[in-house]
Design a protein around this motif. Structure first.
Motif, mmCIF file in Angstrom:
data_model
loop_
_atom_site.group_PDB
_atom_site.id
_atom_site.type_symbol
_atom_site.label_atom_id
_atom_site.label_comp_id
_atom_site.label_asym_id
_atom_site.label_seq_id
_atom_site.Cartn_x
_atom_site.Cartn_y
_atom_site.Cartn_z
ATOM 1 N N PHE A 48 37.448 35.354 41.546
ATOM 2 C CA PHE A 48 37.183 36.919 42.514
ATOM 3 C C PHE A 48 38.053 37.129 43.047
ATOM 4 O O PHE A 48 39.469 36.825 43.010
ATOM 5 C CB PHE A 48 36.191 36.805 43.756
ATOM 6 N N GLY A 49 37.815 38.505 42.769
ATOM 7 C CA GLY A 49 39.205 39.515 43.180
ATOM 8 C C GLY A 49 40.308 40.812 42.062
ATOM 9 O O GLY A 49 40.705 41.082 42.316
ATOM 10 N N MET A 68 39.355 40.984 39.070
ATOM 11 C CA MET A 68 39.742 42.606 38.516
ATOM 12 C C MET A 68 38.048 43.389 39.485
ATOM 13 O O MET A 68 37.624 42.622 39.883
ATOM 14 C CB MET A 68 38.350 42.563 37.032
ATOM 15 N N GLY A 69 38.214 44.921 39.287
ATOM 16 C CA GLY A 69 37.576 45.735 40.464
ATOM 17 C C GLY A 69 38.356 46.232 41.571
ATOM 18 O O GLY A 69 37.221 46.353 42.390
ATOM 19 N N ASP A 70 39.503 45.897 41.843
ATOM 20 C CA ASP A 70 39.955 45.958 43.262
ATOM 21 C C ASP A 70 41.168 46.667 42.891
ATOM 22 O O ASP A 70 41.846 45.829 42.557
ATOM 23 C CB ASP A 70 39.118 44.992 43.710
ATOM 24 N N ARG A 71 41.032 47.739 44.091
ATOM 25 C CA ARG A 71 42.326 48.254 43.497
ATOM 26 C C ARG A 71 43.983 47.644 44.179
ATOM 27 O O ARG A 71 44.849 47.834 43.885
ATOM 28 C CB ARG A 71 42.968 49.569 43.920
ATOM 29 N N LYS A 72 43.366 47.104 45.171
ATOM 30 C CA LYS A 72 43.979 46.331 46.339
ATOM 31 C C LYS A 72 45.122 45.157 45.353
ATOM 32 O O LYS A 72 45.781 44.300 45.458
ATOM 33 C CB LYS A 72 44.030 46.006 47.331
ATOM 34 N N MET A 73 44.151 44.610 44.518
ATOM 35 C CA MET A 73 43.864 43.092 43.945
ATOM 36 C C MET A 73 45.249 43.598 42.878
ATOM 37 O O MET A 73 45.803 42.691 42.563
ATOM 38 C CB MET A 73 42.995 42.884 43.958
ATOM 39 N N TYR A 103 47.388 45.577 42.433
ATOM 40 C CA TYR A 103 48.452 45.830 43.055
ATOM 41 C C TYR A 103 49.330 44.190 43.748
ATOM 42 O O TYR A 103 50.412 44.054 43.119
ATOM 43 C CB TYR A 103 48.456 46.979 44.147
ATOM 44 N N VAL A 104 48.508 43.417 43.929
ATOM 45 C CA VAL A 104 48.755 42.510 44.367
ATOM 46 C C VAL A 104 49.191 41.278 42.805
ATOM 47 O O VAL A 104 50.353 40.814 42.601
ATOM 48 C CB VAL A 104 48.117 41.438 44.811
ATOM 49 N N MET A 105 48.055 41.439 41.967
ATOM 50 C CA MET A 105 48.351 40.861 40.673
ATOM 51 C C MET A 105 49.640 41.689 39.639
ATOM 52 O O MET A 105 50.098 41.127 38.771
ATOM 53 C CB MET A 105 47.437 41.064 39.823
ATOM 54 N N GLY A 106 48.999 43.277 39.999
ATOM 55 C CA GLY A 106 50.755 43.583 38.583
ATOM 56 C C GLY A 106 49.852 44.189 37.572
ATOM 57 O O GLY A 106 49.886 43.975 36.663
ATOM 58 N N SER A 159 28.233 45.806 44.647
ATOM 59 C CA SER A 159 29.480 44.549 44.617
ATOM 60 C C SER A 159 28.120 43.473 45.372
ATOM 61 O O SER A 159 28.256 43.354 47.041
ATOM 62 C CB SER A 159 30.397 44.884 45.219
ATOM 63 N N ASP A 208 33.203 38.078 40.975
ATOM 64 C CA ASP A 208 33.003 39.160 41.070
ATOM 65 C C ASP A 208 31.578 39.440 40.372
ATOM 66 O O ASP A 208 31.585 38.920 39.231
ATOM 67 C CB ASP A 208 33.980 40.151 40.440
ATOM 68 N N PHE A 245 29.354 43.433 39.706
ATOM 69 C CA PHE A 245 28.867 44.073 40.300
ATOM 70 C C PHE A 245 27.777 44.851 39.451
ATOM 71 O O PHE A 245 27.274 44.527 38.311
ATOM 72 C CB PHE A 245 29.834 45.569 39.460
#
Lengths: 545, 545
Positions: free
Chosen positions: B76-77, B79-84, B86-89, B104, B378, B380
């Motif tokens: 969860f998180g 894929m599909g989320d810009r913030k995550m 960034y966390v993951m690069g 979602s 996730d 969608f």
């Protein structure tokens, strides 16, 4: 104490280092970068100056206003993101919306605790340079020294009106008070939420503070009644240069959860009033709102969130208040020329994980810790018609950069002192040009006075135990391993030496520009209506000094 | 085996339970809810039917098409989320965009591993009911039994064209193959990515599988050369009812990373071809794409992500492919009447955390585990002009609900069997009316055949050790404590009994409708061009049976 007496002399001396033509003294690591990118940055800076002048011209010659909102103890992801809202069972629609209106700084590093982060933002320096650590809950007779040159002080020199509302947590001595550190007006508690929200009969009954209030236990062997902080000053208000006045507390009155809730409501009302005041003036303004919520240690009578934890529920409440504040900014007509920054000061109080409703959501660790969970926070910057809406940047930012960047935007760079190391980097190019234009790829992470880790690019080294070689340091890739749980030995073998070089560069600059000391003095000076119990508390505190 | 021989008889018997006028047999917990909400749901269902008829009328009498994309081992998180991102690069802009176009599902529960999740989606039942556990990497002579009535089978009865491309992982016996389980056409590997990507010389050299290939070590004491799987069939293609044909492997050829990458590319091309084929037909279609990526155990020669880990980098690659597929759907002219579902089958392979670039981002645990990190993914769902864009729902959903819900939307509910428990709930009302219209507030979470936890509302109980009372079970609030690390004793004291009641209701239904058994048979039957080494592998496998 020696340094402290020397410092005023240093400031009065017209040494070359004090000339404002001199460059700002940055840490060695930044010079290392400037050696690689200086020419490119100079070109960018000429464009930045032109753009800032253009913005100023479009606003009747006025530089932008600043509304700086600093939320207490909220980890990265816990506000401003619908998906994480669902994970946590809270709603922060106003902060989420603010995030879509500006730039999300995805790698904002703070210091790991309230006092140091706030000092870093106010002074543009790692707080260790001024001897500042976390200010304790009770009387300390210490605080942010007058010798530090704060952001509101330099903004005032550039013609700004300034106001501070809410948490301060920079000490209990007169020189540390916000109205003596650059703010025209301030409303703030002398101490912090441990005193204000945890040390109440209600919190005791909520089982979080058993023993603090006398009803909590019956101890026939008790001698020292001051081991439990006693008679502490609560909220005060003051104007620049004037005396502070404690409000809403009568002699002998017991501080309660209800009074804490009133205080929070009052600060919310006061920030709205201050906004109205400064927005009505011709001069630009710097308005700072540092709410006490979400900290609070009593479950709500009626939860407003699905989560219901005592921090999480108040975070949702606070989101609504921030919505009201942003609405008021809109109504003031000043929103278009106001830069709004909303961020958290450090990670959650993981000590209350479970009951608080907040948790180590993405990064491991929290308040007090050098782990990403302690020092990575959300940060959103809105600057209408300048910063692209719904943009994001993965560049590294440190909270001290706020200082240098706001000074630049305000046209106040000349007032930044040149006799000391300034850790804050000017990140204006990043704000104007977006992702990829950041000017740091490193952060030094302290816990109090101890350097605990060094971040460079996607790598983070936890400092090895004293005497151990760099290759023994656990090193992490924060993209692949955001929770810093899988140190890879190969990393330290190649990166250990480079990290140790970074530490050495940092230490050499400290040797060249030694740390000064925290301000000290008699607690509670400059408060005109000390209650008898506060006088007594101070007398007891001074008894052995 | 007794049950297995009985089952065909049961199916042939015209018992009342088999009449399609009979209601679907749901688990006790759902009946418990229906007793509370039945009347309300009946009213809603009349509206749902009217709305479905209206949608069908607007599309020339055609029910919607389905494009079902199931990603392997992504928590969860991730894929599909810009913030995550960034966390993951990493960057997943196409999936992020898809998420904004539909709903979602924020509490999608799967089974904790590949085979069971896929079985649950295909059969609408917890896989334990058909004796299905995780299918092993090597020869097993087991698989999804013919007696299960799959979603493509019931959709075919309702006139759908069907196709499957990619991972299957439902067994190596003929009855388990996708073209024998409802798909008109299928391209799939007989086994899974451990064989296809981990058991290669390249992966061995990447230090992940030292010892698997002969070059990995020199062991003079080695006797059994089949302890290391040998001669396994790779990718096959087939039409419904026909023989499967292994492709792209010559006798004696060594499977390599390059061949695995070719296979992934081929499936991507084939899903585009299949989309073109089914979209050109008048009949509605059910197209299933189950990519093998991001699984892959060799670092890329040239990383495309900042992360660079071997799973993370391929997830970013896959995102681009999904963008291409959605573009092709758009170009086909069928996008408006096609429901796209994209989700993951379970959490990450935490075993490779650190090197894979994926990590336990928000929830603790991963693949194989009943923890939220294992079974929250996730999901969608895009349904143009029907499902509100950029909406979200916190209602609980289980992957088996896909079965019942798609059947309803396709007008195929009558073909759902009435002689067995169907765990999947019809969630059409949730899709049409949005958040708050879900019809389950519970999930039973198995690891293989063992019930490991029970979810009800925001609470999750990990089952106590055998013989221990319910009050001894650790119970968590997943909003406050998403990582399930702070069990609160008070929870179990009040919720333990209620949770035990839920377990009892579940067990009573199992007693009433006993589990059947997994299909068994000779591996690799129905493959027309077995290589000699595959024949040999099968002979060795059968040697002791």
């Amino acid at each position: 104490m020696k340094l402290r007496t020397l410092l005023p002399l240093l400031i009065l001396t017209a040494s070359p280092a004090l000339s404002q033509d001199a460059p700002i003294i940055h840490d060695g690591e930044f010079e290392y970068l400037r050696a690689q990118f200086g020419a490119e940055w100079d070109t960018q800076d000429a464009e930045v100056d032109a753009r800032l002048a253009e913005i100023r011209d479009a606003n009747g010659g006025q530089p932008p206003n600043f509304l700086y909102i600093l939320i207490d103890d909220v980890s990265f992801g816990q506000m401003g993101d619908r998906k994480m809202n669902y994970v946590m069972g809270i709603e922060t629609p106003n902060i989420n919306h603010l995030a879509t209106e500006g730039l999300s700084l995805m790698r904002m590093y703070t210091e790991p605790s309230c006092t140091p982060t706030r000092t870093a933002m106010l002074t543009g320096r790692h707080p260790v340079r001024a001897g500042v650590e976390e200010v304790k809950v009770a009387l300390v007779g210490e605080g942010l020294p007058a010798s530090e040159v704060t952001l509101p002080e330099i903004l005032k020199q550039a013609g700004y009106n300034t106001a501070h509302v809410g948490k301060w947590h920079q000490g209990d001595i007169e020189e540390s008070y916000p109205h003596n550190q650059g703010f025209d007006w301030a409303a703030f508690p002398l101490h912090q939420q441990v005193q204000l929200s945890l040390m109440t009969p209600e919190a005791m009954r909520a089982n979080n503070m058993l023993g603090y209030v006398p009803e909590g236990q019956n101890n026939q062997f008790l001698l020292d009644e001051r081991f439990k902080p006693y008679g502490l000053v609560t909220g005060v208000e003051a104007e620049a240069g004037g005396m502070a006045r404690e409000i809403d507390m009568a002699a002998g009155e017991v501080w309660t959860q209800a009074k804490y809730e009133d205080m929070n409501l009052r600060y919310q009302q006061q920030v709205l009033q201050q906004l109205q005041r400064v927005a009505a003036e011709d001069a630009p303004f710097f308005l700072q709102y540092w709410p006490l919520y979400p900290l609070n240690f009593v479950y709500p009578d009626q939860a407003i969130s699905r989560n219901g934890g005592f921090h999480a529920d108040k975070l949702q409440l606070l989101d609504g208040w921030i919505g009201d504040l942003l609405d008021a900014l809109e109504e003031s007509g000043k929103a278009d020329n106001t830069i709004v920054v909303l961020m958290a000061d450090n990670g959650l109080m993981y000590h209350y994980e479970g009951t608080s409703g907040l948790n180590q959501l993405i990064y491991r660790g929290g308040k007090t810790q050098h782990l990403e969970g302690g020092v990575r926070t959300d940060a959103f910057i809105r600057w209408p018609n300048v910063i692209e809406a719904n943009s994001a940047a993965g560049d590294i930012f440190h909270v001290s950069d706020i200082y240098t960047t706001m000074a630049r935007i305000a046209g106040a760079t000349d007032y930044i002192p040149r006799d000391r190391v300034i850790d804050g980097i000017d990140q204006t190019a990043l704000l104007l040009n977006g992702e990829g234009h950041g000017r740091r790829d490193y952060v030094y992470v302290y816990e109090g006075p101890v350097l605990r880790s060094v971040v460079k690019q996607e790598f983070k080294m936890h400092l090895p135990a004293p005497g151990q070689p760099g290759a023994a340091a656990p090193t992490y890739n924060v993209y692949r391993d955001p929770r810093e749980q899988h140190p890879l030995v190969g990393y330290s073998l190649w990166a250990g030496a480079s990290f140790q070089d970074m530490v050495k560069r940092h230490q050499k600059m400290i040797a060249k520009y030694p740390h000064s000391e925290i301000g000290t003095g008699l607690p509670y000076e400059g408060i005109e209506n000390l209650r008898p119990e506060s006088e007594l508390a101070r007398e007891t505190f001074m008894s052995w000094q």
